[in-house]
Design an enzyme around this catalytic site. Sequence first.
Site, short mmCIF file in Angstrom:
data_model
loop_
_atom_site.label_atom_id
_atom_site.label_comp_id
_atom_site.label_asym_id
_atom_site.label_seq_id
_atom_site.Cartn_x
_atom_site.Cartn_y
_atom_site.Cartn_z
CB SER A 103 14.09 -8.18 0.61
OG SER A 103 13.03 -7.26 0.88
CE1 TYR A 150 15.52 -7.47 5.39
CE2 TYR A 150 13.98 -6.19 4.07
CZ TYR A 150 14.50 -7.41 4.47
OH TYR A 150 13.99 -8.57 3.93
CE LYS A 182 7.22 -10.58 9.95
NZ LYS A 182 8.70 -10.58 9.86
#
Length: 321
Positions: free
Chosen positions: A114, A141, A178
């Site tokens: 990411s 994250y 989501k």
Amino acid sequence: MIVVTGAAGFIGSVLVGKLNRAGYTNLILVDDFSNTAKEANLANKKYLQRVPRQEFHAWLATHHSEVKFLFHIGARTDTTEFDRKIFDELNVRYSKHIWALCSLFQIPLVYASSAATYGAGELGYVDSHDIIPKLKPLNPYGDSKNDFDKWVVSQEAGPPFWAGMKFFNVFGPNEYHKGRMASVVFHAFNQISQTGRMQLFRSHNLGYADGEQLRDFIYVMDVVDVLIYMMEHKPSSGIYNLGSGTARSFNSLVEATFEAMHRVAAIDYIDTPPDIRDKYQYFTEARMGKLREAGFTKEFNSLEEGVHEYVRRYLMKHNRC
């Protein structure tokens, strides 16, 4: 067989659809299939078997000789979640186990990293292995994704081919489930449909005007094209950026959404929520030279092209890919 983890999710399900259209139907789909909100993402997809996420490591240990490639797309991706134990379990330990099995059984692997690993971008956005240990993500994250990247590049043994793909701001069909973490295009479409207006976060950085925060937005169809290229061509193993290579403003993104909906743009600015304000990225832009040097030459959709297709072909018709 080709394995796709996170197969019922956003990018994973679009990848499954693209693999089907490219002639691949010998697919093993891995996910938490108890989430019924994602079930429609797999409608009309062709595959051999579903394997629940918690059973996958045992399944792979038994069926490894039949697996020719593994896409590990599944992850916990909520940037507003601050329980590090969740990320350690799902994004780090789970991924390490997949890496170990792919190394042991010599299965080529592409996994999802990411752009959140880059933090505030103090070291730039170049996909060099040298800077990975120095990166400072802004949330758990991002930490989890960078922790796995750091571990990967420290390994002496690995799969016969591997690539960690640093996804930037991906948008496109199949993200209906989501919620808060869906793309700005998705939220814009819904807000504009309901109110005729769109709210964007006000800038809390003197260097950026309201709505002029810059991100590297990339259409999911371009993302899956790259993933399949990596499988079919297997260039040099390593960690690669996967963005458009061009930073664009949130204002531009939303204006493109209004245009795709044949509406006049009307944007309001609200304070960024306190829980993410000091973790907010004001600029991201992928350096894409490494992927181009690996032989991927196809041009990406422009921001406007991607938004228009997403809105008109999918959101306005309530379609999935």
